[in-house]
Design a protein around this motif. Structure first.
Motif, PDB file in Angstrom:
ATOM      1  N   SER A 139       0.594  -1.269   0.386  1.00  0.00           N
ATOM      2  CA  SER A 139      -0.186   0.426   0.255  1.00  0.00           C
ATOM      3  C   SER A 139       1.011   1.535  -0.221  1.00  0.00           C
ATOM      4  CB  SER A 139      -1.149   0.258   1.143  1.00  0.00           C
ATOM      5  OG  SER A 139      -1.722  -1.131   1.295  1.00  0.00           O
ATOM      6  N   LYS A 140       2.040   0.921  -0.307  1.00  0.00           N
ATOM      7  CA  LYS A 140       3.085   2.597  -0.735  1.00  0.00           C
ATOM      8  C   LYS A 140       2.429   3.248  -1.765  1.00  0.00           C
ATOM      9  CE  LYS A 140       6.747   1.032   2.635  1.00  0.00           C
ATOM     10  NZ  LYS A 140       7.097   2.085   3.613  1.00  0.00           N
ATOM     11  N   MET A 141       2.934   4.105  -1.889  1.00  0.00           N
ATOM     12  CA  MET A 141       2.683   5.149  -4.136  1.00  0.00           C
ATOM     13  C   MET A 141       3.589   4.405  -4.158  1.00  0.00           C
ATOM     14  SD  MET A 141       1.392   7.375  -4.341  1.00  0.00           S
ATOM     15  CE  MET A 141       0.540   8.722  -5.667  1.00  0.00           C
ATOM     16  N   LEU A 142       4.565   3.769  -3.921  1.00  0.00           N
ATOM     17  CA  LEU A 142       5.177   3.300  -5.226  1.00  0.00           C
ATOM     18  C   LEU A 142       4.351   1.858  -6.251  1.00  0.00           C
ATOM     19  CD1 LEU A 142       7.788   4.198  -6.601  1.00  0.00           C
ATOM     20  CD2 LEU A 142       8.988   1.716  -5.682  1.00  0.00           C
ATOM     21  N   ASN A 143       3.731   1.475  -5.094  1.00  0.00           N
ATOM     22  CA  ASN A 143       3.104   0.052  -5.922  1.00  0.00           C
ATOM     23  C   ASN A 143       1.592   0.828  -6.619  1.00  0.00           C
ATOM     24  OD1 ASN A 143       3.226  -1.107  -2.244  1.00  0.00           O
ATOM     25  ND2 ASN A 143       4.213  -2.001  -3.995  1.00  0.00           N
ATOM     26  N   PHE A 144       1.214   2.080  -6.191  1.00  0.00           N
ATOM     27  CA  PHE A 144      -0.254   2.750  -7.297  1.00  0.00           C
ATOM     28  C   PHE A 144       0.790   3.202  -8.400  1.00  0.00           C
ATOM     29  CE2 PHE A 144      -1.403   2.957  -2.484  1.00  0.00           C
ATOM     30  CZ  PHE A 144      -2.972   2.058  -3.552  1.00  0.00           C
ATOM     31  N   LEU A 145       1.689   3.396  -8.124  1.00  0.00           N
ATOM     32  CA  LEU A 145       2.742   4.070  -9.543  1.00  0.00           C
ATOM     33  C   LEU A 145       2.917   2.740 -10.362  1.00  0.00           C
ATOM     34  CD1 LEU A 145       5.080   7.230  -8.402  1.00  0.00           C
ATOM     35  CD2 LEU A 145       2.811   7.155  -9.077  1.00  0.00           C
ATOM     36  N   ALA A 146       3.369   2.072  -9.548  1.00  0.00           N
ATOM     37  CA  ALA A 146       3.297   0.830 -10.945  1.00  0.00           C
ATOM     38  C   ALA A 146       2.044  -0.064 -11.317  1.00  0.00           C
ATOM     39  CB  ALA A 146       3.584  -0.436  -9.865  1.00  0.00           C
ATOM     40  N   ILE A 147       0.506   0.755 -11.864  1.00  0.00           N
ATOM     41  CA  ILE A 147       0.075   0.456 -12.138  1.00  0.00           C
ATOM     42  C   ILE A 147      -0.308   1.129 -13.713  1.00  0.00           C
ATOM     43  CG2 ILE A 147      -2.238   0.082 -12.143  1.00  0.00           C
ATOM     44  CD1 ILE A 147      -3.382  -0.294  -9.127  1.00  0.00           C
ATOM     45  N   PRO A 148      -0.232   1.972 -13.112  1.00  0.00           N
ATOM     46  CA  PRO A 148      -0.221   2.947 -14.730  1.00  0.00           C
ATOM     47  C   PRO A 148       1.452   2.199 -15.548  1.00  0.00           C
ATOM     48  CG  PRO A 148       0.092   4.555 -13.199  1.00  0.00           C
ATOM     49  CD  PRO A 148      -0.375   3.337 -12.718  1.00  0.00           C
ATOM     50  N   VAL A 149       1.989   1.761 -14.781  1.00  0.00           N
ATOM     51  CA  VAL A 149       3.687   1.633 -15.630  1.00  0.00           C
ATOM     52  C   VAL A 149       2.878   0.079 -16.527  1.00  0.00           C
ATOM     53  CG1 VAL A 149       6.167   0.764 -16.487  1.00  0.00           C
ATOM     54  CG2 VAL A 149       4.701   2.897 -14.784  1.00  0.00           C
ATOM     55  N   PHE A 150       2.386  -0.348 -16.238  1.00  0.00           N
ATOM     56  CA  PHE A 150       1.809  -2.008 -15.979  1.00  0.00           C
ATOM     57  C   PHE A 150       0.446  -1.565 -17.500  1.00  0.00           C
ATOM     58  CE2 PHE A 150       2.695  -4.754 -12.033  1.00  0.00           C
ATOM     59  CZ  PHE A 150       2.842  -5.927 -12.935  1.00  0.00           C
ATOM     60  N   VAL A 151      -0.447  -0.832 -17.359  1.00  0.00           N
ATOM     61  CA  VAL A 151      -0.659  -0.396 -18.609  1.00  0.00           C
ATOM     62  C   VAL A 151       0.292  -0.682 -19.567  1.00  0.00           C
ATOM     63  CG1 VAL A 151      -2.985   0.389 -19.489  1.00  0.00           C
ATOM     64  CG2 VAL A 151      -2.884   0.168 -17.083  1.00  0.00           C
ATOM     65  N   VAL A 152       0.926   0.216 -19.015  1.00  0.00           N
ATOM     66  CA  VAL A 152       2.214   0.758 -20.214  1.00  0.00           C
ATOM     67  C   VAL A 152       2.229  -0.443 -21.319  1.00  0.00           C
ATOM     68  CG1 VAL A 152       3.755   1.882 -21.443  1.00  0.00           C
ATOM     69  CG2 VAL A 152       1.935   3.264 -20.268  1.00  0.00           C
ATOM     70  N   GLY A 153       3.271  -1.136 -20.224  1.00  0.00           N
ATOM     71  CA  GLY A 153       3.577  -2.428 -20.801  1.00  0.00           C
ATOM     72  C   GLY A 153       3.062  -3.634 -21.290  1.00  0.00           C
ATOM     73  N   ILE A 154       2.040  -3.692 -21.097  1.00  0.00           N
ATOM     74  CA  ILE A 154       0.730  -5.007 -21.375  1.00  0.00           C
ATOM     75  C   ILE A 154       0.246  -4.486 -22.692  1.00  0.00           C
ATOM     76  CG2 ILE A 154      -1.401  -5.756 -21.292  1.00  0.00           C
ATOM     77  CD1 ILE A 154      -0.884  -6.104 -18.130  1.00  0.00           C
ATOM     78  N   ILE A 155       0.195  -2.911 -22.715  1.00  0.00           N
ATOM     79  CA  ILE A 155      -0.352  -2.114 -24.378  1.00  0.00           C
ATOM     80  C   ILE A 155       1.052  -2.141 -25.557  1.00  0.00           C
ATOM     81  CG2 ILE A 155       0.098  -0.273 -25.661  1.00  0.00           C
ATOM     82  CD1 ILE A 155      -2.109   0.999 -23.272  1.00  0.00           C
ATOM     83  N   LYS A 156       2.341  -2.095 -24.829  1.00  0.00           N
ATOM     84  CA  LYS A 156       3.236  -2.496 -25.836  1.00  0.00           C
ATOM     85  C   LYS A 156       4.028  -4.023 -26.190  1.00  0.00           C
ATOM     86  CE  LYS A 156       5.341   1.388 -26.159  1.00  0.00           C
ATOM     87  NZ  LYS A 156       6.187   2.215 -27.178  1.00  0.00           N
ATOM     88  N   PHE A 157       3.463  -4.851 -25.083  1.00  0.00           N
ATOM     89  CA  PHE A 157       3.653  -6.153 -25.552  1.00  0.00           C
ATOM     90  C   PHE A 157       2.486  -6.694 -26.042  1.00  0.00           C
ATOM     91  CE2 PHE A 157       5.532 -10.032 -23.032  1.00  0.00           C
ATOM     92  CZ  PHE A 157       6.663 -10.413 -23.671  1.00  0.00           C
ATOM     93  N   GLY A 158       1.600  -6.566 -26.363  1.00  0.00           N
ATOM     94  CA  GLY A 158       0.720  -6.348 -26.909  1.00  0.00           C
ATOM     95  C   GLY A 158      -0.055  -6.398 -28.260  1.00  0.00           C
ATOM     96  N   GLU A 159       1.060  -4.910 -28.155  1.00  0.00           N
ATOM     97  CA  GLU A 159       0.882  -4.617 -29.607  1.00  0.00           C
ATOM     98  C   GLU A 159       1.299  -5.355 -30.490  1.00  0.00           C
ATOM     99  OE1 GLU A 159       0.334   0.248 -28.981  1.00  0.00           O
ATOM    100  OE2 GLU A 159       2.280  -0.742 -29.223  1.00  0.00           O
ATOM    101  N   ARG A 160       2.831  -6.009 -29.926  1.00  0.00           N
ATOM    102  CA  ARG A 160       4.201  -6.777 -30.627  1.00  0.00           C
ATOM    103  C   ARG A 160       3.451  -8.273 -30.813  1.00  0.00           C
ATOM    104  NH1 ARG A 160      10.360  -8.948 -27.989  1.00  0.00           N
ATOM    105  NH2 ARG A 160      10.589  -9.175 -30.297  1.00  0.00           N
ATOM    106  N   THR A 161       2.361  -8.569 -30.269  1.00  0.00           N
ATOM    107  CA  THR A 161       2.022  -9.736 -30.520  1.00  0.00           C
ATOM    108  C   THR A 161       1.025  -9.757 -31.847  1.00  0.00           C
ATOM    109  OG1 THR A 161       1.959 -10.318 -27.823  1.00  0.00           O
ATOM    110  CG2 THR A 161       0.790 -11.931 -29.832  1.00  0.00           C
ATOM    111  N   TRP A 162       0.311  -8.362 -31.730  1.00  0.00           N
ATOM    112  CA  TRP A 162      -1.066  -7.869 -32.453  1.00  0.00           C
ATOM    113  C   TRP A 162      -0.265  -8.286 -34.140  1.00  0.00           C
ATOM    114  CZ3 TRP A 162      -2.059  -5.008 -36.117  1.00  0.00           C
ATOM    115  CH2 TRP A 162      -3.894  -5.061 -36.834  1.00  0.00           C
TER     116      TRP A 162
END
Length: 696
Positions: A139-162
């Motif tokens: 529940s630290k601030m850094l944990n919450f900041l990881a969520i949007p980076v996760f979204v970016v990473g999944i988008i990038k990974f998904g783009e490459r596969t598509w």
């Protein structure tokens, strides 16, 4: 027994993850910076660096995720080690790295076919990253900041596969299949015919053919337009052709309307304009097979880019402002800053590449207004400066130079019999020459003349033209009886070697004519230089790219011919250079056929080529080819026809593979021939037939 001291092991355990994460970022930087250079570069060093970076990037990011998941064992009880919290924040950045840059998704065409394996990797790596993220939750601030980076990473990974899936042969072909067409309703037509006939009417069926769609000259390039407008017009025409002729890359056929439209365009263009359109088309083809362009330059791609860039910038600003950074090790905070800044810089660099690309220029040219027009001029000027679409070079390989061993190995520690030495030796004797304007004019003129001989889209005529590999030039010059054995009586690789050696022998025996002050000497030099360049290029294809030529034993013939040439040179100590070697070879009597003396065990064609060179010199006097001009014009036309045959016989996949190596002239000729109707991949049809009933 410990190989490494305890201090070294401890230092490695402490810095292992940090080093791997930074290496992963460095590899992404290399890929995005030089990933697009291979479109116009023939450098082997660039290819090796890019190959190593491409293969290492996924492995390093995957290993880093594995290290992150195993590091959770350092936590005690319900509390989470602060050091693990910040290192777990790196997990989504590794997903982002696995997504790869926009400039390179596949290193080769085979990578596109492996998209299911990559999809499985996406699922597994996302699960591992989520596992690391959940185990590090506190529940630290850094944990919450990881969520949007996760979204970016999944988008990038998904783009490459598509994108990999879209560029695979199966899905690429499916994307171009037209919707099913059952044609006119035959049953209803016959019911109406029968009913009218039963009622006593005289019914006469009549058919008509829909008029073909002609070429629209409204989008033709006008000479009086501004340079940016001309570039936009050429780009639009190239893209419309690309949308049609990309079917060649899926083994689909073209309609005769498609070929008629392209012919009407290219037959009224200069060689420079025609080949510029071909360059644009092949640039689009490269982007589709090897980059994320298919997605990035769509509406969805624009939205995703806005999301990834804005999320990354917001996370960076939030990380700067949070006060809990004191809980973490200073080195880990610095590495986090490096990852965030690196992600932002790479995103902005990707946007710059996006805005300066041909795709952006194409989009702007279709949305005209005052603001867009200004932006169009700016982007067009940037594109002219930065966007090289292929190397515009011809690789050269000279058999006589190779046999003289003029370029010995620099490394004395490599045995000459080792494979690596033989491989390096091939590359040592490869040279590069720019494709001159004169050479483009020669090739385009010959192909244009050949395309005009096929009228009314006759299938037999087109197949005959595509199968010609020099004999058509011999027929036209009325010397098929004297020289036909080098074309019709020989395999294609044998013809290449025969004409390559003969071209060299004639070239060096005619050197004295080049220095003549009259105007005929310049014409002679132009044709002889074009012949020699094409000759060396075809030998390069035979030696270095045999997969682009028809099947044969070219490698064996080349080795045997080199062995005989080296033996000839070794026995004559006076031979020091190419000119002397060629003149000495021409002095050898060839009154008796070499096959009568040597048999057919050796596949060498060295002295058969000497026979050909002497026959060419004899024709020079027999046909009154004054000052060698006609002879060299004849030889250059033979080489162009052989080049066209090789281009047509090469599979599209091999052409596409060469796009990532700086491009080949052979590929440009292949596509140009298709535009001129010199291809077998077209449908012979007069158009859509429609029927109607005439009731009286």
């Amino acid at each position: 027994m410990q190989i490494f001291p305890e201090s070294v092991r401890e230092a490695w355990n402490e810095w292992e993850l940090r080093a791997m994460v930074l290496i992963s970022l460095a590899l992404q930087t290399i890929l995005i910076l030089i990933g697009n250079w291979r479109k116009h570069s023939t450098s082997n060093i660039l290819r090796i660096v890019l190959w190593l970076a491409y293969l290492s990037a996924d492995s390093v990011a995957t290993v880093s995720l594995g290290i992150l998941s195993s590091n959770q064992e350092d936590s005690e009880g319900d509390s989470v080690n602060p050091n693990f919290v910040i290192t777990a924040f790196w997990a989504p950045f590794l997903l982002l790295h696995l997504g790869g840059p926009d400039t390179i998704t596949a290193y080769s065409l085979e990578d596109n076919e492996l998209w299911p394996r990559h999809l499985l990797g996406v699922v597994v790596q996302v699960i591992v990253a989520l596992y690391v993220f959940i185990r590090a939750w506190s529940s630290k601030m850094l944990n919450f900041l990881a969520i949007p980076v996760f979204v970016v990473g999944i988008i990038k990974f998904g783009e490459r596969t598509w994108v990999l899936r879209s560029a695979s042969s199966e899905h690429f072909r499916e994307s171009m299949l037209p919707p099913p067409d059952a044609g006119p309703n035959y049953a209803r037509y016959m019911e109406e015919y029968s009913s009218k006939k039963a009622e006593g009417f005289r019914v006469e069926p009549k058919t008509f053919i829909e008029a073909p769609i002609g070429f629209d000259h409204s989008d033709a390039v006008q000479a009086n337009e501004s340079s940016s407008a001309q570039n936009a017009a050429v780009l639009n025409k190239a893209y419309s052709f690309f949308e049609t002729f990309k079917r060649l890359c899926a083994d689909l056929i073209l309609t005769f309307h498609d070929i008629e439209n392209s012919q009407s365009f290219f037959q009224h263009r200069s060689s420079e304009e025609a080949l510029e359109v071909i360059e644009f088309e092949l640039g689009f083809m490269y982007d589709v097979f090897y980059t994320k362009s298919l997605l990035v330059y769509s509406g969805l791609g624009g939205i995703l880019r806005c999301i990834t860039l804005s999320f990354t910038v917001c996370v960076f600003l939030a990380f700067v402002l949070i006060t809990e950074k004191q809980e973490y090790m200073k080195v880990d905070v610095i590495i986090t800053y490096i990852l965030l800044v690196g992600a932002i810089v790479l995103e902005f660099y990707a946007v710059v590449i996006l805005l300066s690309s041909d795709w952006t220029l194409l989009w702007l040219s279709k949305h005209k207004n005052t603001a867009v027009d200004l932006l169009l001029r700016l982007v067009s000027s940037i594109a002219l400066i930065k966007n090289k679409r292929w190397s515009n070079t011809l690789a050269q390989y000279d058999l006589i130079t190779f046999c003289l061993k003029e370029r010995p190995a620099k490394c004395i520690f490599i045995n000459e019999d080792w494979f690596i030495n033989r491989l390096l030796e091939k590359y040592r004797y490869r040279d590069l020459k720019d494709v001159s304007k004169e050479l483009k004019n020669l090739i385009f003129g010959q192909l244009l003349e050949k395309s005009r001989t096929a009228s009314n889209f006759e299938a037999s005529k087109r197949k005959e033209l595509c199968a010609r590999r020099g004999d058509m030039v011999l027929e036209k010059a009325k010397c098929l009886d004297e020289l036909g054995w080098t074309i019709n009586g020989a395999e294609f690789d044998q013809s290449i070697l025969l004409w390559h050696i003969a071209t060299n022998l004639c070239y060096y025996s005619d050197l004295e004519f080049y220095h003549s002050p009259n105007s005929e000497a310049s014409i002679l030099k132009k044709n002889s230089e074009a012949s020699k360049v094409l000759s060396n290029y075809m030998l390069y294809l035979l030696v270095m790219c045999p997969f682009m030529l028809p099947n044969g034993i070219g490698q064996i013939r080349f080795r045997d011919t080199c062995a005989e040439a080296e033996e000839f040179i070794t026995e004559r100590k006076s031979i020091k250079n190419r000119e002397t070697a060629c003149k000495m070879l021409l002095k050898v009597s060839t009154d008796i056929l070499p096959s009568k003396v040597k048999g057919d065990r050796s596949k060498s064609v060295l002295f058969d080529a000497c026979r050909l060179a002497k026959a060419l010199q004899f024709l020079e006097s027999k046909k009154h080819w004054e000052n060698n001009e006609k002879k060299w014009e004849f030889i250059s036309h033979v080489w162009v026809e052989m080049l066209a045959f090789a281009a047509n016989q090469c599979r599209w996949s091999d052409h596409a593979q060469q796009l990532r190596r700086g491009g080949e002239l052979l590929t440009h000729i292949w596509l140009l021939m298709a535009h001129l109707g010199l291809t077998e991949q077209f449908q012979i049809s007069e158009g859509h037939v429609r029927a109607k009933l005439i009731v009286e």
